[in-house]
Design a protein around this motif. Sequence first.
Motif, PDB file in Angstrom:
ATOM      1  N   ASP A   1       0.836  -1.205   0.000  1.00 51.90           N
ATOM      2  CA  ASP A   1       0.000   0.000   0.000  1.00 51.90           C
ATOM      3  C   ASP A   1       0.870   1.254   0.000  1.00 51.90           C
ATOM      4  O   ASP A   1       0.555   2.252   0.627  1.00 51.90           O
ATOM      5  CB  ASP A   1      -0.947   0.005   1.212  1.00 51.90           C
ATOM      6  CG  ASP A   1      -0.197  -0.073   2.533  1.00 51.90           C
ATOM      7  OD1 ASP A   1       1.042  -0.194   2.513  1.00 51.90           O
ATOM      8  OD2 ASP A   1      -0.855  -0.007   3.589  1.00 51.90           O
ATOM      9  N   GLY A   2       1.984   1.172  -0.749  1.00 50.22           N
ATOM     10  CA  GLY A   2       2.959   2.259  -0.771  1.00 50.22           C
ATOM     11  C   GLY A   2       2.730   3.289  -1.849  1.00 50.22           C
ATOM     12  O   GLY A   2       1.601   3.730  -2.086  1.00 50.22           O
ATOM     13  N   VAL A   3       3.806   3.650  -2.557  1.00 50.71           N
ATOM     14  CA  VAL A   3       3.789   4.819  -3.440  1.00 50.71           C
ATOM     15  C   VAL A   3       2.902   4.634  -4.665  1.00 50.71           C
ATOM     16  O   VAL A   3       2.370   5.596  -5.209  1.00 50.71           O
ATOM     17  CB  VAL A   3       5.222   5.183  -3.879  1.00 50.71           C
ATOM     18  CG1 VAL A   3       6.052   5.584  -2.680  1.00 50.71           C
ATOM     19  CG2 VAL A   3       5.880   4.019  -4.604  1.00 50.71           C
ATOM     20  N   GLY A   4       2.750   3.392  -5.153  1.00 55.47           N
ATOM     21  CA  GLY A   4       1.905   3.158  -6.327  1.00 55.47           C
ATOM     22  C   GLY A   4       2.468   3.792  -7.589  1.00 55.47           C
ATOM     23  O   GLY A   4       3.602   4.265  -7.632  1.00 55.47           O
ATOM     24  N   PHE A   5       1.646   3.829  -8.631  1.00 56.05           N
ATOM     25  CA  PHE A   5       2.069   4.430  -9.900  1.00 56.05           C
ATOM     26  C   PHE A   5       0.830   4.732 -10.732  1.00 56.05           C
ATOM     27  O   PHE A   5      -0.273   4.273 -10.435  1.00 56.05           O
ATOM     28  CB  PHE A   5       3.012   3.491 -10.674  1.00 56.05           C
ATOM     29  CG  PHE A   5       2.467   2.110 -10.894  1.00 56.05           C
ATOM     30  CD1 PHE A   5       1.644   1.817 -11.971  1.00 56.05           C
ATOM     31  CD2 PHE A   5       2.769   1.080 -10.003  1.00 56.05           C
ATOM     32  CE1 PHE A   5       1.130   0.547 -12.180  1.00 56.05           C
ATOM     33  CE2 PHE A   5       2.267  -0.201 -10.199  1.00 56.05           C
ATOM     34  CZ  PHE A   5       1.449  -0.463 -11.278  1.00 56.05           C
ATOM     35  N   GLU A   6       1.024   5.518 -11.771  1.00 56.69           N
ATOM     36  CA  GLU A   6      -0.072   5.823 -12.682  1.00 56.69           C
ATOM     37  C   GLU A   6      -0.490   4.547 -13.422  1.00 56.69           C
ATOM     38  O   GLU A   6       0.368   3.808 -13.914  1.00 56.69           O
ATOM     39  CB  GLU A   6       0.341   6.886 -13.696  1.00 56.69           C
ATOM     40  CG  GLU A   6       0.599   8.265 -13.107  1.00 56.69           C
ATOM     41  CD  GLU A   6      -0.695   8.950 -12.678  1.00 56.69           C
ATOM     42  OE1 GLU A   6      -1.777   8.442 -13.027  1.00 56.69           O
ATOM     43  OE2 GLU A   6      -0.616   9.987 -11.993  1.00 56.69           O
ATOM     44  N   PRO A   7      -1.795   4.262 -13.524  1.00 58.32           N
ATOM     45  CA  PRO A   7      -2.232   3.037 -14.222  1.00 58.32           C
ATOM     46  C   PRO A   7      -1.689   2.925 -15.639  1.00 58.32           C
ATOM     47  O   PRO A   7      -1.410   1.816 -16.111  1.00 58.32           O
ATOM     48  CB  PRO A   7      -3.762   3.164 -14.204  1.00 58.32           C
ATOM     49  CG  PRO A   7      -4.066   4.003 -13.005  1.00 58.32           C
ATOM     50  CD  PRO A   7      -2.931   4.986 -12.914  1.00 58.32           C
ATOM     51  N   ALA A   8      -1.506   4.064 -16.311  1.00 60.18           N
ATOM     52  CA  ALA A   8      -1.013   4.017 -17.692  1.00 60.18           C
ATOM     53  C   ALA A   8       0.425   3.523 -17.779  1.00 60.18           C
ATOM     54  O   ALA A   8       0.887   3.159 -18.867  1.00 60.18           O
ATOM     55  CB  ALA A   8      -1.115   5.409 -18.325  1.00 60.18           C
TER      56      ALA A   8
ATOM     57  N   GLU B   1      -4.013   1.776  -8.507  1.00 61.42           N
ATOM     58  CA  GLU B   1      -5.079   2.748  -8.709  1.00 61.42           C
ATOM     59  C   GLU B   1      -4.555   4.165  -8.828  1.00 61.42           C
ATOM     60  O   GLU B   1      -5.329   5.092  -9.052  1.00 61.42           O
ATOM     61  CB  GLU B   1      -6.087   2.656  -7.551  1.00 61.42           C
ATOM     62  CG  GLU B   1      -6.831   1.330  -7.501  1.00 61.42           C
ATOM     63  CD  GLU B   1      -7.867   1.288  -6.391  1.00 61.42           C
ATOM     64  OE1 GLU B   1      -8.018   2.308  -5.678  1.00 61.42           O
ATOM     65  OE2 GLU B   1      -8.527   0.244  -6.229  1.00 61.42           O
ATOM     66  N   GLY B   2      -3.241   4.338  -8.667  1.00 58.67           N
ATOM     67  CA  GLY B   2      -2.651   5.659  -8.820  1.00 58.67           C
ATOM     68  C   GLY B   2      -1.579   5.903  -7.777  1.00 58.67           C
ATOM     69  O   GLY B   2      -1.373   5.106  -6.859  1.00 58.67           O
ATOM     70  N   PRO B   3      -0.838   7.016  -7.902  1.00 55.67           N
ATOM     71  CA  PRO B   3       0.204   7.339  -6.931  1.00 55.67           C
ATOM     72  C   PRO B   3      -0.362   7.388  -5.507  1.00 55.67           C
ATOM     73  O   PRO B   3      -1.422   7.970  -5.264  1.00 55.67           O
ATOM     74  CB  PRO B   3       0.687   8.720  -7.383  1.00 55.67           C
ATOM     75  CG  PRO B   3       0.365   8.773  -8.842  1.00 55.67           C
ATOM     76  CD  PRO B   3      -0.914   8.006  -8.997  1.00 55.67           C
ATOM     77  N   GLY B   4       0.359   6.764  -4.585  1.00 59.38           N
ATOM     78  CA  GLY B   4      -0.075   6.732  -3.197  1.00 59.38           C
ATOM     79  C   GLY B   4      -1.120   5.685  -2.886  1.00 59.38           C
ATOM     80  O   GLY B   4      -1.541   5.552  -1.731  1.00 59.38           O
TER      81      GLY B   4
ATOM     82  N   GLY C   1       9.644   9.100 -13.356  1.00 58.27           N
ATOM     83  CA  GLY C   1      10.328  10.267 -12.807  1.00 58.27           C
ATOM     84  C   GLY C   1      11.776  10.325 -13.258  1.00 58.27           C
ATOM     85  O   GLY C   1      12.216   9.629 -14.157  1.00 58.27           O
ATOM     86  N   SER C   2      12.535  11.185 -12.629  1.00 64.25           N
ATOM     87  CA  SER C   2      13.932  11.403 -12.984  1.00 64.25           C
ATOM     88  C   SER C   2      14.841  10.895 -11.879  1.00 64.25           C
ATOM     89  O   SER C   2      14.588  11.103 -10.700  1.00 64.25           O
ATOM     90  CB  SER C   2      14.206  12.899 -13.218  1.00 64.25           C
ATOM     91  OG  SER C   2      15.581  13.135 -13.352  1.00 64.25           O
ATOM     92  N   GLU C   3      15.917  10.227 -12.278  1.00 67.92           N
ATOM     93  CA  GLU C   3      16.875   9.736 -11.292  1.00 67.92           C
ATOM     94  C   GLU C   3      17.568  10.883 -10.567  1.00 67.92           C
ATOM     95  O   GLU C   3      18.062  10.719  -9.460  1.00 67.92           O
ATOM     96  CB  GLU C   3      17.934   8.864 -11.992  1.00 67.92           C
ATOM     97  CG  GLU C   3      17.393   7.593 -12.607  1.00 67.92           C
ATOM     98  CD  GLU C   3      16.802   6.653 -11.589  1.00 67.92           C
ATOM     99  OE1 GLU C   3      17.136   6.779 -10.403  1.00 67.92           O
ATOM    100  OE2 GLU C   3      15.995   5.803 -11.982  1.00 67.92           O
ATOM    101  N   LEU C   4      17.611  12.053 -11.206  1.00 63.27           N
ATOM    102  CA  LEU C   4      18.313  13.164 -10.595  1.00 63.27           C
ATOM    103  C   LEU C   4      17.552  13.743  -9.413  1.00 63.27           C
ATOM    104  O   LEU C   4      18.086  14.531  -8.648  1.00 63.27           O
ATOM    105  CB  LEU C   4      18.549  14.266 -11.646  1.00 63.27           C
ATOM    106  CG  LEU C   4      19.282  13.787 -12.905  1.00 63.27           C
ATOM    107  CD1 LEU C   4      19.431  14.947 -13.880  1.00 63.27           C
ATOM    108  CD2 LEU C   4      20.622  13.190 -12.559  1.00 63.27           C
ATOM    109  N   ARG C   5      16.282  13.330  -9.262  1.00 67.24           N
ATOM    110  CA  ARG C   5      15.479  13.834  -8.140  1.00 67.24           C
ATOM    111  C   ARG C   5      14.864  12.663  -7.377  1.00 67.24           C
ATOM    112  O   ARG C   5      13.802  12.775  -6.800  1.00 67.24           O
ATOM    113  CB  ARG C   5      14.367  14.748  -8.662  1.00 67.24           C
ATOM    114  CG  ARG C   5      14.870  15.979  -9.376  1.00 67.24           C
ATOM    115  CD  ARG C   5      13.712  16.895  -9.755  1.00 67.24           C
ATOM    116  NE  ARG C   5      12.837  16.274 -10.708  1.00 67.24           N
ATOM    117  CZ  ARG C   5      13.046  16.308 -12.020  1.00 67.24           C
ATOM    118  NH1 ARG C   5      14.110  16.910 -12.507  1.00 67.24           N
ATOM    119  NH2 ARG C   5      12.218  15.725 -12.846  1.00 67.24           N
TER     120      ARG C   5
END
Length: 380
Positions: A304-311, A357-360, A324-328
């Motif tokens: 139940d952590g960070v998740g990701f965009e379904p796409a 289901e999405g971020p978070g 995202g970017s490795e630099l951040r």
Amino acid sequence: MPRPFSSFGLSAASSAENLRVRRLQVGFLLLLAITAVQVVWWLVDQARIADRIAEDRVARLEVDRTAAEASLLAGRSPDELRDLYPDLLIGAEDAQIRPDALRAIEAERGSHLSQYRWEGAFFLLVLAGGILVLWRVLHREADLLHRQQNFLAAVSHELRSPLASLRLTTETLLLRDLAATDRRGLLERNLEDLRRLERLIGNLLETTRLEERRAVPRREPVDLSEAVSLAFAELGHRVHGAEGVDIEVEVEPGLGLQADPVGIGTVLRNLIGNAIESAQTAGSRVEVTARRLGSAVELQVLDDGVGFEPAESRRLFEKFYRPGSELRRNKQGSGLGLYLVRGFVALEGGEVEASSEGPGQGATFRVTWPARERAAERAS
């Protein structure tokens, strides 16, 4: 200790390459626009030529009609003139252009115009298709470059952090006379850093084997419960460092399958490690379940952590890909783990999928290994 890669250098290289790709894309669009204008002008010009040819033919028929009427006035017989002018209706005193002759001229004009339109449309279609292919190739090249740069930044971090830790703990052991307990703690930290480096190098080697088609599964009976326990043991510090994370493991007793133990271990370590990494906050939850599903075995790793965009569910398994970017980014990883998961599952004829289901909102990874007969059929 010098930094292997500079964030500024990666960012500048990425910007320069992206600018180059954008310029090429704009150039191809301008080429398509210019060519489209030229094709339209060619169609207009051909239409004018077809009209002029039709008008010239009608004018010649009009000249023939005038000549036929003059011949009638001069006393020539209509029958004789009909043989000379087959496209005219010749009476006793006058002559007219046959309607079917005019229709034939108009039909030929329309046929030419239709031919020119089809040729122009086909040429534009071929050109647009070629430019679209080049556009997609450039887009993929830019995307791959971006992921490779992310990978370099991630590997730089993955190498630098344990190396710096190893150097610090080793210097501490050399410079100070520590108690046995403290010395053991530092040595255990060194061991964990070495394991982290070993996992990274192992992932790089396994990726090379998969890319070169040299990874041949060595199938033997695998007890999935034991394999899951071994994966947790190998993750070691990451499991112990997940304080406050509720980890639940539920594997059916005696659940086994015929598979490559190395591949199974790689799949389990990466999926479980990712779940723990994503859920490293107090009160988070990680579930690892495995069951027999008909003639197949299904493994599910849920957090139940960070998740990701379904796409992004499919792209997660691409080489070097990380949202995202490795630099951040603060999370560990090189972007190869899930790529290896998909590769080793595919070698066994299985399937892997990710959902969120999405971020978070957490994530679920589901792996299905088929019965050995089905896997053999797919491999053949």
